[in-house]
Design an enzyme around this catalytic site. Structure first.
Site, PDB file in Angstrom:
ATOM      1  N   ASP A  27       0.836  -1.209   0.000  1.00 32.96           N
ATOM      2  CA  ASP A  27       0.000   0.000   0.000  1.00 32.96           C
ATOM      3  C   ASP A  27       0.868   1.255   0.000  1.00 32.96           C
ATOM      4  O   ASP A  27       1.984   1.241   0.508  1.00 32.96           O
ATOM      5  CB  ASP A  27      -0.918  -0.034   1.242  1.00 32.96           C
ATOM      6  CG  ASP A  27      -2.082   0.926   1.119  1.00 32.96           C
ATOM      7  OD1 ASP A  27      -2.392   1.367  -0.016  1.00 32.96           O
ATOM      8  OD2 ASP A  27      -2.697   1.238   2.159  1.00 32.96           O
ATOM      9  N   GLY A  28       0.316   2.326  -0.568  1.00 32.74           N
ATOM     10  CA  GLY A  28       0.975   3.633  -0.481  1.00 32.74           C
ATOM     11  C   GLY A  28       1.534   4.178  -1.789  1.00 32.74           C
ATOM     12  O   GLY A  28       2.212   5.204  -1.775  1.00 32.74           O
ATOM     13  N   ASN A  29       1.246   3.536  -2.900  1.00 31.52           N
ATOM     14  CA  ASN A  29       1.746   4.030  -4.190  1.00 31.52           C
ATOM     15  C   ASN A  29       1.193   5.422  -4.502  1.00 31.52           C
ATOM     16  O   ASN A  29       1.923   6.292  -4.984  1.00 31.52           O
ATOM     17  CB  ASN A  29       1.334   3.086  -5.331  1.00 31.52           C
ATOM     18  CG  ASN A  29       2.014   1.738  -5.247  1.00 31.52           C
ATOM     19  OD1 ASN A  29       2.943   1.561  -4.462  1.00 31.52           O
ATOM     20  ND2 ASN A  29       1.550   0.785  -6.043  1.00 31.52           N
ATOM     21  N   ARG A  31       0.033   7.742  -2.371  1.00 30.82           N
ATOM     22  CA  ARG A  31       0.602   8.764  -1.484  1.00 30.82           C
ATOM     23  C   ARG A  31       2.039   9.090  -1.864  1.00 30.82           C
ATOM     24  O   ARG A  31       2.473  10.240  -1.788  1.00 30.82           O
ATOM     25  CB  ARG A  31       0.529   8.297  -0.022  1.00 30.82           C
ATOM     26  CG  ARG A  31      -0.814   8.607   0.627  1.00 30.82           C
ATOM     27  CD  ARG A  31      -1.052   7.782   1.855  1.00 30.82           C
ATOM     28  NE  ARG A  31      -1.457   6.426   1.495  1.00 30.82           N
ATOM     29  CZ  ARG A  31      -1.684   5.459   2.379  1.00 30.82           C
ATOM     30  NH1 ARG A  31      -1.494   5.688   3.664  1.00 30.82           N
ATOM     31  NH2 ARG A  31      -2.084   4.283   1.973  1.00 30.82           N
ATOM     32  N   SER A  72      -7.463  -5.499  -5.275  1.00 32.06           N
ATOM     33  CA  SER A  72      -8.565  -6.084  -4.510  1.00 32.06           C
ATOM     34  C   SER A  72      -9.874  -5.996  -5.284  1.00 32.06           C
ATOM     35  O   SER A  72      -9.995  -5.220  -6.246  1.00 32.06           O
ATOM     36  CB  SER A  72      -8.717  -5.338  -3.171  1.00 32.06           C
ATOM     37  OG  SER A  72      -9.256  -4.047  -3.377  1.00 32.06           O
ATOM     38  N   THR A  73     -10.862  -6.767  -4.846  1.00 32.95           N
ATOM     39  CA  THR A  73     -12.190  -6.686  -5.492  1.00 32.95           C
ATOM     40  C   THR A  73     -12.727  -5.254  -5.355  1.00 32.95           C
ATOM     41  O   THR A  73     -13.406  -4.754  -6.241  1.00 32.95           O
ATOM     42  CB  THR A  73     -13.192  -7.682  -4.857  1.00 32.95           C
ATOM     43  OG1 THR A  73     -13.103  -7.599  -3.433  1.00 32.95           O
ATOM     44  CG2 THR A  73     -12.911  -9.100  -5.271  1.00 32.95           C
ATOM     45  N   ASN A  75     -10.906  -2.567  -5.393  1.00 30.39           N
ATOM     46  CA  ASN A  75     -10.137  -1.642  -6.233  1.00 30.39           C
ATOM     47  C   ASN A  75     -10.788  -1.406  -7.607  1.00 30.39           C
ATOM     48  O   ASN A  75     -10.445  -0.450  -8.295  1.00 30.39           O
ATOM     49  CB  ASN A  75      -8.687  -2.123  -6.423  1.00 30.39           C
ATOM     50  CG  ASN A  75      -7.826  -1.998  -5.188  1.00 30.39           C
ATOM     51  OD1 ASN A  75      -6.885  -2.773  -4.978  1.00 30.39           O
ATOM     52  ND2 ASN A  75      -8.107  -1.023  -4.331  1.00 30.39           N
ATOM     53  N   TRP A  76     -11.764  -2.250  -7.979  1.00 27.70           N
ATOM     54  CA  TRP A  76     -12.496  -2.019  -9.244  1.00 27.70           C
ATOM     55  C   TRP A  76     -13.251  -0.695  -9.222  1.00 27.70           C
ATOM     56  O   TRP A  76     -13.614  -0.165 -10.264  1.00 27.70           O
ATOM     57  CB  TRP A  76     -13.480  -3.161  -9.524  1.00 27.70           C
ATOM     58  CG  TRP A  76     -12.838  -4.455  -9.938  1.00 27.70           C
ATOM     59  CD1 TRP A  76     -12.852  -5.619  -9.231  1.00 27.70           C
ATOM     60  CD2 TRP A  76     -12.132  -4.742 -11.157  1.00 27.70           C
ATOM     61  NE1 TRP A  76     -12.177  -6.604  -9.920  1.00 27.70           N
ATOM     62  CE2 TRP A  76     -11.729  -6.094 -11.104  1.00 27.70           C
ATOM     63  CE3 TRP A  76     -11.781  -3.973 -12.270  1.00 27.70           C
ATOM     64  CZ2 TRP A  76     -10.998  -6.709 -12.130  1.00 27.70           C
ATOM     65  CZ3 TRP A  76     -11.051  -4.576 -13.301  1.00 27.70           C
ATOM     66  CH2 TRP A  76     -10.674  -5.928 -13.213  1.00 27.70           C
ATOM     67  N   ARG A 195       2.175  -4.930   6.122  1.00 23.43           N
ATOM     68  CA  ARG A 195       1.444  -3.893   5.386  1.00 23.43           C
ATOM     69  C   ARG A 195       2.282  -2.626   5.387  1.00 23.43           C
ATOM     70  O   ARG A 195       2.748  -2.184   6.436  1.00 23.43           O
ATOM     71  CB  ARG A 195       0.073  -3.607   6.005  1.00 23.43           C
ATOM     72  CG  ARG A 195      -0.682  -2.533   5.193  1.00 23.43           C
ATOM     73  CD  ARG A 195      -2.149  -2.403   5.536  1.00 23.43           C
ATOM     74  NE  ARG A 195      -2.782  -1.488   4.584  1.00 23.43           N
ATOM     75  CZ  ARG A 195      -4.036  -1.568   4.162  1.00 23.43           C
ATOM     76  NH1 ARG A 195      -4.809  -2.530   4.610  1.00 23.43           N
ATOM     77  NH2 ARG A 195      -4.533  -0.694   3.309  1.00 23.43           N
ATOM     78  N   GLU A 214       1.802 -13.357  12.187  1.00 14.73           N
ATOM     79  CA  GLU A 214       2.402 -12.225  12.902  1.00 14.73           C
ATOM     80  C   GLU A 214       2.280 -11.009  11.989  1.00 14.73           C
ATOM     81  O   GLU A 214       2.632 -11.075  10.807  1.00 14.73           O
ATOM     82  CB  GLU A 214       3.889 -12.504  13.198  1.00 14.73           C
ATOM     83  CG  GLU A 214       4.108 -13.627  14.196  1.00 14.73           C
ATOM     84  CD  GLU A 214       3.580 -13.292  15.584  1.00 14.73           C
ATOM     85  OE1 GLU A 214       3.616 -12.113  15.980  1.00 14.73           O
ATOM     86  OE2 GLU A 214       3.104 -14.230  16.281  1.00 14.73           O
TER      87      GLU A 214
HETATM   88  C1  IPE Z   1      -5.365  -2.805  -0.170  1.00 15.61           C
HETATM   89  O1  IPE Z   1      -5.028  -1.462  -0.350  1.00 15.61           O
HETATM   90  C2  IPE Z   1      -5.380  -3.509  -1.497  1.00 15.61           C
HETATM   91  C3  IPE Z   1      -4.079  -3.665  -2.136  1.00 15.61           C
HETATM   92  C4  IPE Z   1      -2.919  -3.364  -1.611  1.00 15.61           C
HETATM   93  C5  IPE Z   1      -4.113  -4.237  -3.450  1.00 15.61           C
HETATM   94  P1  IPE Z   1      -6.150  -0.348  -0.510  1.00 15.61           P
HETATM   95  O2  IPE Z   1      -5.442   0.952  -0.634  1.00 15.61           O
HETATM   96  O3  IPE Z   1      -7.099  -0.697  -1.592  1.00 15.61           O
HETATM   97  O4  IPE Z   1      -6.915  -0.456   0.887  1.00 15.61           O
HETATM   98  P2  IPE Z   1      -7.775   0.595   1.690  1.00 15.61           P
HETATM   99  O5  IPE Z   1      -8.720   1.219   0.715  1.00 15.61           O
HETATM  100  O6  IPE Z   1      -6.806   1.613   2.231  1.00 15.61           O
HETATM  101  O7  IPE Z   1      -8.411  -0.203   2.765  1.00 15.61           O
HETATM  102  C1  IPE Z   2      -1.490   0.256  -3.362  1.00 18.79           C
HETATM  103  O1  IPE Z   2      -1.313   1.632  -3.379  1.00 18.79           O
HETATM  104  C2  IPE Z   2      -1.732  -0.301  -4.745  1.00 18.79           C
HETATM  105  C3  IPE Z   2      -3.111  -0.747  -4.986  1.00 18.79           C
HETATM  106  C4  IPE Z   2      -4.063  -0.775  -4.098  1.00 18.79           C
HETATM  107  C5  IPE Z   2      -3.413  -1.192  -6.330  1.00 18.79           C
HETATM  108  P1  IPE Z   2      -2.533   2.637  -3.352  1.00 18.79           P
HETATM  109  O2  IPE Z   2      -2.897   2.974  -4.761  1.00 18.79           O
HETATM  110  O3  IPE Z   2      -3.639   2.123  -2.520  1.00 18.79           O
HETATM  111  O4  IPE Z   2      -1.854   3.893  -2.656  1.00 18.79           O
HETATM  112  P2  IPE Z   2      -2.514   4.889  -1.616  1.00 18.79           P
HETATM  113  O5  IPE Z   2      -3.099   4.068  -0.516  1.00 18.79           O
HETATM  114  O6  IPE Z   2      -3.543   5.675  -2.352  1.00 18.79           O
HETATM  115  O7  IPE Z   2      -1.366   5.736  -1.154  1.00 18.79           O
HETATM  116 MG    MG Z   3      -4.105   2.328  -0.558  1.00 20.86          MG
END
Ligand code: IPE
Ligand code: IPE
Ligand code: MG
Length: 249
Positions: A27-29, A31, A72-73, A75-76, A195, A214
């Site tokens: 997560d965090g791409n 941001r 994730s489902t 993310n659609w 995470r 863990e």
């Molecule tokens: C979780 O990240 C899904 C993936 C890393 C693919 P999200 O960015 O989608 O999760 P939320 O929305 O912060 O819960």
């Molecule tokens: C995780 O990064 C990648 C995917 C969920 C596909 P995000 O795109 O969720 O990055 P943030 O959470 O917006 O920073």
């Molecule tokens: Mg995210």
């Protein structure tokens, strides 16, 4: 983060206490991109470089299963342009990494609702899975259009169907039988769940399988995550006492 400080290397790890299965919520791409005043897509591109680093490092250490939450489902629901860019990036990643996966004896496997992915991505995935099927060094699981509730629901439906067909009575269903009907059939449960980017939630990832994993959450954004921090987390994992509900030995 509870870690051993910088400079941790592979040699500092106890080979006899490695996690068999590491799962990561990458997560965090977005941001990361925002911080650099870049488009979110640039964050995903940089994130895919981190994927390569973490796959290589895992293979080098001797991790047997690495599961990466890539899409994730839920993310659609993101803008069509972002979903499209992620699919293109995924296909590019598979094409670029095929040679290295074959050279390094890595098997690729996908978890999730494959039928929802664009046809060309499905084709590339099938091809990559087929060409790496016999590899035994490490299994790289990509969770794509993955949701744990939908996965568990699928298993429940399968079991209900078998009960209705008279295969066995409902009372004979065991935890093992349910686990065998999940995408992770035959794999050990994750020992370690990481995470990145600080969010203290699971976001519908491997709900059944992480019962005793863990958990490590780091504030580092996925594109900034790397080998050193990964090794520090593995080292810290080895210092955790896993009791599984029992009293200390
Ligand atoms: C979780 O990240 C899904 C993936 C890393 C693919 P999200 O960015 O989608 O999760 P939320 O929305 O912060 O819960
Ligand atoms: C995780 O990064 C990648 C995917 C969920 C596909 P995000 O795109 O969720 O990055 P943030 O959470 O917006 O920073
Ligand atoms: Mg995210």
């Amino acid at each position: 983060m509870n870690s051993n400080g910088p400079g941790t290397d592979v040699v500092d790890l106890d080979r006899s206490r490695l996690p068999a299965h590491v799962a990561i919520i990458m997560d965090g791409n977005g941001r990361w991109a925002k911080k650099q005043l870049l488009n979110r897509i640039k964050g995903h591109e940089k994130g895919s470089e981190t994927v390569r680093t973490i796959v290589r490092t895992s293979r080098e250490i001797g991790i047997r299963f690495l599961t990466l939450y890539a899409f994730s489902t839920e993310n659609w629901q993101r803008p069509k342009s972002e979903v499209g860019a992620l699919m293109t990036l995924l296909k590019k990643f598979l094409k670029n990494e095929l040679r290295e996966m074959r050279e390094n004896n890595i098997r690729l496997f996908a978890l999730g609702e494959m039928e929802r992915l664009p046809a060309d991505v499905q084709e590339t995935l099938q091809e990559t899975m087929r060409l790496t099927e016999a590899n035994t060094g490490m299994q790289l699981n990509l969770a794509l259009s993955y949701g744990a509730r939908s996965e568990i629901l699928g298993a429940a439906r399968a079991l209900a169907g078998e009960v209705a067909a008279g295969c066995f009575p409902a009372a004979a269903i065991t935890e093992e039988m349910l686990a065998e009907r999940l995408y992770t059939k035959g794999m050990p449960d994750p020992d370690l769940l990481i995470r990145t980017s600080g969010e203290m939630r699971i976001s519908n990832f491997l709900l059944w399988q992480i019962a005793y994993a863990e958990i490590f959450v780091t504030d580092t954004l996925w594109p900034d995550f790397g080998r050193d921090e990964y090794l520090q987390i593995l080292k810290a994992f080895q210092l955790r006492e896993r009791r599984f509900g029992n009293v200390p030995a």
